[in-house]
Write a protein that holds these residues in place. Sequence first.
Motif, PDB file in Angstrom:
ATOM      1  N   VAL A  11       0.717  -1.186  -0.026  1.00  0.00           N
ATOM      2  CA  VAL A  11       0.057  -0.030  -0.032  1.00  0.00           C
ATOM      3  C   VAL A  11       0.899   1.273  -0.012  1.00  0.00           C
ATOM      4  CG1 VAL A  11      -1.884   1.411   1.405  1.00  0.00           C
ATOM      5  CG2 VAL A  11      -1.750  -1.187   1.350  1.00  0.00           C
ATOM      6  N   LYS A  12       0.077   2.317  -0.626  1.00  0.00           N
ATOM      7  CA  LYS A  12       0.824   3.770  -0.497  1.00  0.00           C
ATOM      8  C   LYS A  12      -0.413   4.334  -0.189  1.00  0.00           C
ATOM      9  CE  LYS A  12       2.788   7.610  -2.615  1.00  0.00           C
ATOM     10  NZ  LYS A  12       3.080   8.460  -3.937  1.00  0.00           N
ATOM     11  N   LYS A  14      -2.918   7.659   1.036  1.00  0.00           N
ATOM     12  CA  LYS A  14      -2.743   9.108   0.890  1.00  0.00           C
ATOM     13  C   LYS A  14      -2.242   9.848   1.835  1.00  0.00           C
ATOM     14  CE  LYS A  14      -7.363   8.776  -1.924  1.00  0.00           C
ATOM     15  NZ  LYS A  14      -8.457   8.587  -1.965  1.00  0.00           N
ATOM     16  N   GLN A  53       8.446   1.591  -5.826  1.00  0.00           N
ATOM     17  CA  GLN A  53       7.436   2.286  -6.662  1.00  0.00           C
ATOM     18  C   GLN A  53       6.470   2.964  -5.745  1.00  0.00           C
ATOM     19  OE1 GLN A  53       5.808  -0.488  -9.478  1.00  0.00           O
ATOM     20  NE2 GLN A  53       7.876  -1.727  -9.434  1.00  0.00           N
ATOM     21  N   PHE A  55       5.255   2.355  -2.591  1.00  0.00           N
ATOM     22  CA  PHE A  55       4.767   1.532  -1.664  1.00  0.00           C
ATOM     23  C   PHE A  55       5.530   1.837  -0.593  1.00  0.00           C
ATOM     24  CE2 PHE A  55       3.044  -0.480  -5.692  1.00  0.00           C
ATOM     25  CZ  PHE A  55       1.940  -0.192  -5.571  1.00  0.00           C
ATOM     26  N   ALA A  86     -10.550   1.363   1.048  1.00  0.00           N
ATOM     27  CA  ALA A  86     -10.356   2.030  -0.465  1.00  0.00           C
ATOM     28  C   ALA A  86     -10.228   3.362  -0.585  1.00  0.00           C
ATOM     29  CB  ALA A  86     -11.415   1.401  -1.192  1.00  0.00           C
ATOM     30  N   ILE A  89      -6.169   4.836   0.423  1.00  0.00           N
ATOM     31  CA  ILE A  89      -5.069   4.523  -0.182  1.00  0.00           C
ATOM     32  C   ILE A  89      -4.818   5.294  -1.556  1.00  0.00           C
ATOM     33  CG2 ILE A  89      -4.890   2.268   0.727  1.00  0.00           C
ATOM     34  CD1 ILE A  89      -6.138   0.986  -1.552  1.00  0.00           C
ATOM     35  N   GLU A  90      -3.682   5.570  -1.974  1.00  0.00           N
ATOM     36  CA  GLU A  90      -3.523   6.302  -3.255  1.00  0.00           C
ATOM     37  C   GLU A  90      -3.193   4.988  -4.238  1.00  0.00           C
ATOM     38  OE1 GLU A  90       0.246   8.597  -5.061  1.00  0.00           O
ATOM     39  OE2 GLU A  90      -0.561   9.164  -3.444  1.00  0.00           O
ATOM     40  N   LYS A  91      -2.461   4.184  -3.732  1.00  0.00           N
ATOM     41  CA  LYS A  91      -2.378   2.557  -4.660  1.00  0.00           C
ATOM     42  C   LYS A  91      -2.125   1.490  -3.864  1.00  0.00           C
ATOM     43  CE  LYS A  91       2.254   3.455  -6.219  1.00  0.00           C
ATOM     44  NZ  LYS A  91       3.144   3.589  -7.202  1.00  0.00           N
ATOM     45  N   ALA A  92      -2.616   0.333  -4.463  1.00  0.00           N
ATOM     46  CA  ALA A  92      -2.141  -0.928  -3.706  1.00  0.00           C
ATOM     47  C   ALA A  92      -2.021  -1.945  -4.649  1.00  0.00           C
ATOM     48  CB  ALA A  92      -3.393  -1.302  -2.711  1.00  0.00           C
ATOM     49  N   VAL A  93      -1.353  -3.054  -4.181  1.00  0.00           N
ATOM     50  CA  VAL A  93      -1.209  -4.311  -5.220  1.00  0.00           C
ATOM     51  C   VAL A  93      -1.704  -5.401  -4.076  1.00  0.00           C
ATOM     52  CG1 VAL A  93       0.446  -5.905  -6.089  1.00  0.00           C
ATOM     53  CG2 VAL A  93       0.619  -3.524  -6.344  1.00  0.00           C
TER      54      VAL A  93
END
Length: 107
Positions: A11-12, A14, A53, A55, A86, A89-93
């Motif tokens: 996770v990254k 916000k 990247q 995270f 959801a 988070i800015e982005k997640a894998v």
Amino acid sequence: MADEFKHLVLVKFKEDVVVEDILKQLEKLAHEIDVVKSFVWGKDGESHEMLTQGFTHAMIMTFNSKEDYNTFASHPNHVEFSATFATVIEKAVLLDFPAISVKAPAK
């Protein structure tokens, strides 16, 4: 043959998120749902930024089986938490996989 089933999340968050509050909610969730065998998380502090990247956090939940994971994923507490997660988070894998043990933990 898989020994366990893992749920891995990178996770990254916000910028304005109080990450500690989210992690406390995750810890509570892991304790509330009996099929969660274990839960660990960590914040990256060692890797070069170009390798991460962006995270910053990793979380791993372990289950005895894929069926236990499915029970967790459909649990109302998890569904509710996921909706909140959801939004922060800015982005997640996410990776969900049967774990193949190569070297067992020392006892």
